[in-house]
Design a protein around this motif. Structure first.
Motif, PDB file in Angstrom:
ATOM      1  N   UNK A  41      31.486  56.352  -7.881  1.00  0.00           N
ATOM      2  CA  UNK A  41      32.283  55.147  -8.108  1.00  0.00           C
ATOM      3  C   UNK A  41      31.878  54.097  -7.086  1.00  0.00           C
ATOM      4  N   UNK A  42      31.725  52.876  -7.541  1.00  0.00           N
ATOM      5  CA  UNK A  42      31.374  51.773  -6.654  1.00  0.00           C
ATOM      6  C   UNK A  42      32.177  50.540  -6.994  1.00  0.00           C
ATOM      7  N   UNK A  43      32.083  49.538  -6.127  1.00  0.00           N
ATOM      8  CA  UNK A  43      32.854  48.311  -6.301  1.00  0.00           C
ATOM      9  C   UNK A  43      32.057  47.269  -7.065  1.00  0.00           C
ATOM     10  N   UNK A  44      32.719  46.598  -8.002  1.00  0.00           N
ATOM     11  CA  UNK A  44      32.183  45.415  -8.649  1.00  0.00           C
ATOM     12  C   UNK A  44      32.874  44.197  -8.033  1.00  0.00           C
ATOM     13  N   UNK A  45      32.627  43.021  -8.586  1.00  0.00           N
ATOM     14  CA  UNK A  45      33.297  41.823  -8.097  1.00  0.00           C
ATOM     15  C   UNK A  45      34.650  41.668  -8.781  1.00  0.00           C
ATOM     16  N   UNK A  46      35.499  40.814  -8.206  1.00  0.00           N
ATOM     17  CA  UNK A  46      36.772  40.481  -8.828  1.00  0.00           C
ATOM     18  C   UNK A  46      37.780  41.601  -8.850  1.00  0.00           C
ATOM     19  N   UNK A  47      37.705  42.528  -7.882  1.00  0.00           N
ATOM     20  CA  UNK A  47      38.682  43.606  -7.835  1.00  0.00           C
ATOM     21  C   UNK A  47      38.455  44.692  -8.855  1.00  0.00           C
ATOM     22  N   UNK A  48      37.233  44.810  -9.377  1.00  0.00           N
ATOM     23  CA  UNK A  48      36.913  45.864 -10.332  1.00  0.00           C
ATOM     24  C   UNK A  48      36.164  46.997  -9.651  1.00  0.00           C
ATOM     25  N   UNK A  49      36.283  48.189 -10.233  1.00  0.00           N
ATOM     26  CA  UNK A  49      35.487  49.341  -9.829  1.00  0.00           C
ATOM     27  C   UNK A  49      34.663  49.807 -11.018  1.00  0.00           C
ATOM     28  N   UNK A  50      33.616  50.569 -10.721  1.00  0.00           N
ATOM     29  CA  UNK A  50      32.709  51.049 -11.755  1.00  0.00           C
ATOM     30  C   UNK A  50      32.334  52.492 -11.471  1.00  0.00           C
ATOM     31  N   UNK A  51      32.279  53.307 -12.519  1.00  0.00           N
ATOM     32  CA  UNK A  51      31.816  54.691 -12.404  1.00  0.00           C
ATOM     33  C   UNK A  51      30.627  54.885 -13.333  1.00  0.00           C
ATOM     34  N   UNK A  52      29.711  55.754 -12.936  1.00  0.00           N
ATOM     35  CA  UNK A  52      28.546  56.049 -13.756  1.00  0.00           C
ATOM     36  C   UNK A  52      28.537  57.504 -14.196  1.00  0.00           C
ATOM     37  N   UNK A  53      28.038  57.747 -15.409  1.00  0.00           N
ATOM     38  CA  UNK A  53      27.832  59.104 -15.915  1.00  0.00           C
ATOM     39  C   UNK A  53      26.379  59.201 -16.363  1.00  0.00           C
ATOM     40  N   UNK A  54      25.648  60.189 -15.830  1.00  0.00           N
ATOM     41  CA  UNK A  54      24.236  60.383 -16.131  1.00  0.00           C
ATOM     42  C   UNK A  54      24.081  61.481 -17.180  1.00  0.00           C
ATOM     43  N   UNK A  55      23.003  61.370 -17.989  1.00  0.00           N
ATOM     44  CA  UNK A  55      22.762  62.334 -19.057  1.00  0.00           C
ATOM     45  C   UNK A  55      21.322  62.826 -18.985  1.00  0.00           C
ATOM     46  N   UNK A  56      21.153  64.120 -18.645  1.00  0.00           N
ATOM     47  CA  UNK A  56      19.847  64.753 -18.684  1.00  0.00           C
ATOM     48  C   UNK A  56      19.714  65.595 -19.947  1.00  0.00           C
ATOM     49  N   UNK A  57      18.485  65.954 -20.274  1.00  0.00           N
ATOM     50  CA  UNK A  57      18.185  66.663 -21.518  1.00  0.00           C
ATOM     51  C   UNK A  57      17.919  68.138 -21.221  1.00  0.00           C
ATOM     52  N   UNK A  58      18.746  69.026 -21.814  1.00  0.00           N
ATOM     53  CA  UNK A  58      18.595  70.470 -21.613  1.00  0.00           C
ATOM     54  C   UNK A  58      17.455  71.069 -22.444  1.00  0.00           C
ATOM     55  N   UNK A  59      17.017  70.362 -23.485  1.00  0.00           N
ATOM     56  CA  UNK A  59      16.124  70.967 -24.475  1.00  0.00           C
ATOM     57  C   UNK A  59      14.655  70.709 -24.150  1.00  0.00           C
ATOM     58  N   UNK A  60      13.787  71.231 -25.011  1.00  0.00           N
ATOM     59  CA  UNK A  60      12.337  71.100 -24.819  1.00  0.00           C
ATOM     60  C   UNK A  60      11.754  69.925 -25.590  1.00  0.00           C
ATOM     61  N   UNK A  61      12.600  69.151 -26.278  1.00  0.00           N
ATOM     62  CA  UNK A  61      12.104  68.000 -27.030  1.00  0.00           C
ATOM     63  C   UNK A  61      12.909  66.757 -26.665  1.00  0.00           C
ATOM     64  N   UNK A  62      12.253  65.602 -26.747  1.00  0.00           N
ATOM     65  CA  UNK A  62      12.916  64.342 -26.418  1.00  0.00           C
ATOM     66  C   UNK A  62      13.931  63.976 -27.496  1.00  0.00           C
ATOM     67  N   UNK A  63      14.925  63.176 -27.102  1.00  0.00           N
ATOM     68  CA  UNK A  63      15.903  62.661 -28.056  1.00  0.00           C
ATOM     69  C   UNK A  63      16.327  61.266 -27.616  1.00  0.00           C
ATOM     70  N   UNK A  64      17.042  60.574 -28.487  1.00  0.00           N
ATOM     71  CA  UNK A  64      17.392  59.171 -28.253  1.00  0.00           C
ATOM     72  C   UNK A  64      18.909  59.006 -28.200  1.00  0.00           C
ATOM     73  N   UNK A  65      19.359  58.193 -27.232  1.00  0.00           N
ATOM     74  CA  UNK A  65      20.759  57.791 -27.144  1.00  0.00           C
ATOM     75  C   UNK A  65      20.840  56.278 -27.312  1.00  0.00           C
ATOM     76  N   UNK A  66      21.799  55.831 -28.112  1.00  0.00           N
ATOM     77  CA  UNK A  66      22.009  54.394 -28.290  1.00  0.00           C
ATOM     78  C   UNK A  66      23.454  54.151 -28.690  1.00  0.00           C
ATOM     79  N   UNK A  67      24.015  53.068 -28.160  1.00  0.00           N
ATOM     80  CA  UNK A  67      25.380  52.696 -28.519  1.00  0.00           C
ATOM     81  C   UNK A  67      26.375  53.056 -27.439  1.00  0.00           C
ATOM     82  N   UNK A  68      27.637  53.164 -27.846  1.00  0.00           N
ATOM     83  CA  UNK A  68      28.736  53.397 -26.915  1.00  0.00           C
ATOM     84  C   UNK A  68      29.246  54.829 -27.025  1.00  0.00           C
TER      85      UNK A  68
END
Length: 344
Positions: free
Chosen positions: A75-102
């Motif tokens: 978690x880190x600070x943004x401007x204007x009294x906001x905070x932000x959290x990040x979630x990372x996604x690694x790939x467990x499989x042996x083939x590539x895949x695509x992520x897009x959207x929300x």
């Protein structure tokens, strides 16, 4: 009697040492010039150049929840009294895949109860397809790795006018996400950030903005060293400050090297932020008023006056104030930090 003399002598020596130290500090402070005044100039932009998108082979499949290993990114600070959290996604499989959207987001408290949320897309973040490479399941927060995706969650810590949220929002300690096209969820535990400032997601009025998937930085791009990272930063901050007033403090920049450290034209950008384990009341960026000094000579310390508005609605408590240079794309040096007690 002799048994008692030793600690008494030790105490006398200790007190004498403290008195001598205090005297030296007073003389040193008196010898220092008046701090360079603060200016309100702000940087034109803090944006980095947009990286070239990774080419995605035709017919690359979409990622499913079972393919991914989610990692909480802090978690880190943004401007204007906001905070932000990040979630990372690694790939467990042996083939590539695509992520897009929300992603779909659910928030849970420490007892596993779901916290009602209202979500919306985060502003200013692209929604391009992200290629998640195979063999990236060991992704770690804070460590660059090519072929990894991430999403951000943004939330307000006050009502928009600096006042506390009423009622006080519950603390989220776990997040469950669903990827587009898959109803299975991935859960991650909210872990403290590296500075132990924030340990929970506490969105005001249960509103969270969610970014589209983004590409995690690649280690192939070696960050430029921050040209000011060698400067030792220390803060002289009042012990207390009343909410609704202006916090005035001093930053000292000391050059421990044998060569001068020159300031550029325009002057460098610095950031200042204040927060505690659940909220923050400031994150601002300004230009340092370096015109009067040009450079910090070897062994020299130069002091600068700073100021920060403390919103009237800031909750009483102890906050960590941090100050550092903001050099986009560079590895920063250690920030200067201090604590301040906000009273009402």
């Amino acid at each position: 009697m002799q048994v008692r003399v030793v600690p008494l002598v030790a105490l006398a020596v200790l007190l004498a040492g403290c008195a001598a130290t205090s005297s030296l500090r007073d003389k040193s402070a008196a010898a220092q010039p008046t701090p360079i005044p603060w200016i309100s100039a702000t940087p034109a932009s803090m944006l980095l150049p947009t990286p070239t998108p990774t080419q995605i082979p035709a017919n690359t499949r979409a990622c499913r929840a079972a393919d991914l290993n989610p990692v909480f990114g802090g978690i880190g600070a943004l401007t204007g009294g906001q905070l932000s959290a990040g979630i990372l996604y690694g790939n467990r499989t042996a083939t590539a895949c695509v992520l897009q959207g929300l992603v779909g987001v659910k928030l849970f408290d420490g007892r596993g109860r779901q916290i009602p949320l209202t979500t919306a897309p985060a502003d200013g973040m692209p929604s391009d397809p992200i290629l998640v490479q195979p063999g990236t399941a060991d992704v770690r927060a804070g460590t660059p790795m090519a072929g990894v995706a991430y999403t951000e969650l943004h939330w307000d810590t006050h009502d928009g006018a600096g006042n506390p949220c009423v009622p006080a929002p519950p603390q989220g300690t776990a997040v469950a996400v669903t990827v587009p096209g898959d109803q299975a969820s991935l859960r991650v535990v909210v872990s403290p950030d590296p500075l132990d400032r924030f340990s929970a997601i506490v969105p005001c009025y249960s509103r969270i903005a969610v970014s589209a998937f983004q590409a995690w930085p690649s280690p192939d791009v070696v960050p430029t060293p921050d040209p000011y990272a060698a400067l030792a930063i220390s803060l002289d901050v009042p012990a207390t400050i009343r909410a609704g007033s202006l916090l005035r403090y001093t930053v000292s920049l000391r050059n421990p090297n044998t060569d001068p450290i020159y300031f550029p034209d325009p002057c460098p950008v610095y950031g200042e932020w204040a927060g505690n384990s659940s909220t923050g009341f400031a994150k601002d960026f300004y230009l340092l008023n370096c015109r009067p000094v040009k450079a910090v000579q070897p062994g020299q310390a130069v002091r600068f006056t700073m100021q920060m508005a403390v919103p009237a609605g800031t909750e009483a408590g102890t906050y960590t104030l941090a100050w550092n240079f903001a050099y986009p794309g560079a590895l920063p040096g250690p920030p200067g930090t201090a604590t301040v007690m906000v009273t009402r």
